[in-house]
Scaffold this motif. Structure first.
Motif, short mmCIF file in Angstrom:
data_model
loop_
_atom_site.label_atom_id
_atom_site.label_comp_id
_atom_site.label_asym_id
_atom_site.label_seq_id
_atom_site.Cartn_x
_atom_site.Cartn_y
_atom_site.Cartn_z
N LYS A 8 39.72 -73.36 115.63
CA LYS A 8 40.10 -73.77 117.09
C LYS A 8 41.69 -73.89 117.02
CE LYS A 8 35.60 -75.56 118.38
NZ LYS A 8 34.96 -76.84 119.15
N ASN A 9 42.31 -74.19 116.08
CA ASN A 9 43.74 -74.51 115.89
C ASN A 9 44.44 -73.34 116.45
OD1 ASN A 9 42.84 -76.64 114.57
ND2 ASN A 9 43.46 -75.77 112.43
N SER A 50 40.62 -75.16 111.08
CA SER A 50 39.64 -74.85 112.22
C SER A 50 39.83 -73.67 112.93
CB SER A 50 39.74 -76.10 113.17
OG SER A 50 39.00 -75.97 114.20
N ARG A 72 36.17 -91.10 117.04
CA ARG A 72 37.15 -90.09 116.77
C ARG A 72 37.35 -90.37 115.28
NH1 ARG A 72 42.45 -92.27 119.56
NH2 ARG A 72 43.30 -90.66 118.11
N LYS A 110 43.22 -79.67 114.58
CA LYS A 110 42.27 -80.57 113.88
C LYS A 110 42.70 -81.64 113.14
CE LYS A 110 37.40 -80.53 112.32
NZ LYS A 110 36.23 -79.81 111.89
N GLN A 149 43.51 -80.24 108.94
CA GLN A 149 42.15 -79.85 108.67
C GLN A 149 42.12 -78.20 109.30
OE1 GLN A 149 38.50 -81.77 109.24
NE2 GLN A 149 39.55 -83.69 108.58
N CYS A 202 48.44 -81.40 111.97
CA CYS A 202 47.30 -80.93 111.79
C CYS A 202 46.88 -80.84 110.23
CB CYS A 202 47.07 -79.57 112.59
SG CYS A 202 45.54 -78.70 111.98
N GLU A 225 38.36 -84.78 116.44
CA GLU A 225 39.65 -85.23 116.99
C GLU A 225 40.53 -84.13 116.77
OE1 GLU A 225 42.82 -88.75 115.99
OE2 GLU A 225 41.01 -88.70 115.28
N PHE A 226 41.39 -83.77 117.66
CA PHE A 226 42.49 -82.66 117.85
C PHE A 226 43.70 -83.16 118.20
CE2 PHE A 226 38.60 -80.28 117.42
CZ PHE A 226 38.93 -79.01 116.58
N CYS A 242 39.60 -85.97 121.98
CA CYS A 242 38.34 -86.15 121.47
C CYS A 242 37.23 -85.96 122.02
CB CYS A 242 38.18 -87.79 121.34
SG CYS A 242 39.83 -88.59 120.69
N HIS A 266 34.68 -84.34 126.47
CA HIS A 266 36.13 -84.19 126.03
C HIS A 266 37.07 -85.43 126.52
CE1 HIS A 266 33.89 -80.44 124.81
NE2 HIS A 266 34.77 -80.42 123.82
N SER A 310 37.03 -85.11 112.31
CA SER A 310 35.88 -84.49 113.03
C SER A 310 35.88 -84.97 114.51
CB SER A 310 34.81 -85.14 112.40
OG SER A 310 33.23 -84.74 112.97
#
Length: 285
Positions: free
Chosen positions: A233-234, A231, A18, A256, A229, A227, A261-262, A64, A72, A259
């Motif tokens: 995917k957010n 991304s 993580r 995010k 970063q 959050c 890790e969300f 993670c 995951h 790297s």
């Protein structure tokens, strides 16, 4: 919640994964160690505690991921693993996941699989399935319970599509799940009052649309510090189907932090497995 607070030695590689501080060769071993544990896992336990709605209090967790997306892990308080997901098959075309209950061990023993997140081929739809509902579990002897590939119970359905927001584009998610007290189970619907998966009789949630920033020339979404970063995917989910909900309306937030890790924060109708499954669908964006 009763969590074991002492540090687990087996979990330190995951913590390093993580943080991104472990040498690449050691980070690569973690998924295989977990896979070995899964292959030697134990029979599935009744897992309704992972499905229970969170209620009004926000639960803060993390997801993670390994570098190759082969593993995951849903992480709770004190870095304790709660659920583990791995692809169902070896083909890259198969986007489905098996979801295991994380037990004790070095690495954590995976109990199950308890759930399956099924990607419906040729579509942008996913379904989270469990082999038994409470009614099936009560009536079926342990040796005759259906396997996950025969799963008749649907916990939620997720539909994805790419939409335009100003000059930019983002993924949009619509989630449907049974109303509280209802069951989407085709096997026992006639005898216990459940229903087959029916989106017309469902709780429905949609992504909160990001805003286009002319200054940044990018889409932006407020996460109130959880959050940090950018991304693709957010995302955030609210009960406002127009996508115009405010931050106070957010019921699920996935963003995010580092790297691999969300953060995964959720409340309301979402339980840990529903929130985790929704987040997993972003692995193939």
């Amino acid at each position: 919640m009763g969590f074991i607070t002492e540090e687990k030695a087996w979990f330190s590689p995951l913590q390093a994964m993580r943080r991104g501080k472990e040498p690449a060769v050691e980070r690569e071993w973690l998924p295989f160690d977990m896979a070995d544990a899964m292959e030697n896992g134990f029979a599935c336990e009744l897992s309704t505690r992972f499905e229970s709605p969170q209620g009004e209090e926000v639960r803060e967790m993390a997801v993670c991921a390994s570098e190759d997306n082969s593993q995951h892990v849903l992480v709770g308080k004190h870095d304790r693993p709660v659920l583990i997901a791995r692809p169902c098959g070896t083909s890259k075309k198969d986007k489905s996941f098996d979801i295991f209950v994380a037990g004790e061990g070095q690495p954590p023993v995976a109990l199950g699989p308890a759930f399956r997140l099924v990607h419906l081929k040729g579509s942008s739809t996913w379904e989270l399935r469990g082999a038994c509902c409470a009614g099936c579990e009560y009536r079926c002897p342990a040796g005759k319970r259906p396997a996950l590939h025969e799963a008749s119970r649907t916990l939620l359905r997720i539909k994805q599509e790419r939409v335009s927001v100003g000059p930019g584009q983002c993924m949009s998610i619509v989630v449907a799940m049974p109303e509280q007290g209802d069951t989407w189970c085709s096997k026992c619907s006639a005898s216990c009052g459940g229903h087959a998966a029916d989106a017309s009789k469902a709780q429905r949630f949609a992504t909160r649309r990001p805003k286009w920033s002319a200054r940044l020339k990018s889409l932006t979404l407020e996460f109130k510090g959880r959050c940090n970063q950018a991304s693709e995917k957010n995302f955030q989910l609210t009960a406002n189907m127009t996508g115009e909900g405010s931050h106070e309306d957010v019921l699920l937030s996935f963003g995010k932090m580092a790297s691999g890790e969300f953060c995964l924060d959720f409340r309301g109708a979402f339980g840990p497995v529903q929130a985790f499954a929704t987040a997993l669908t972003t692995a193939h964006w």
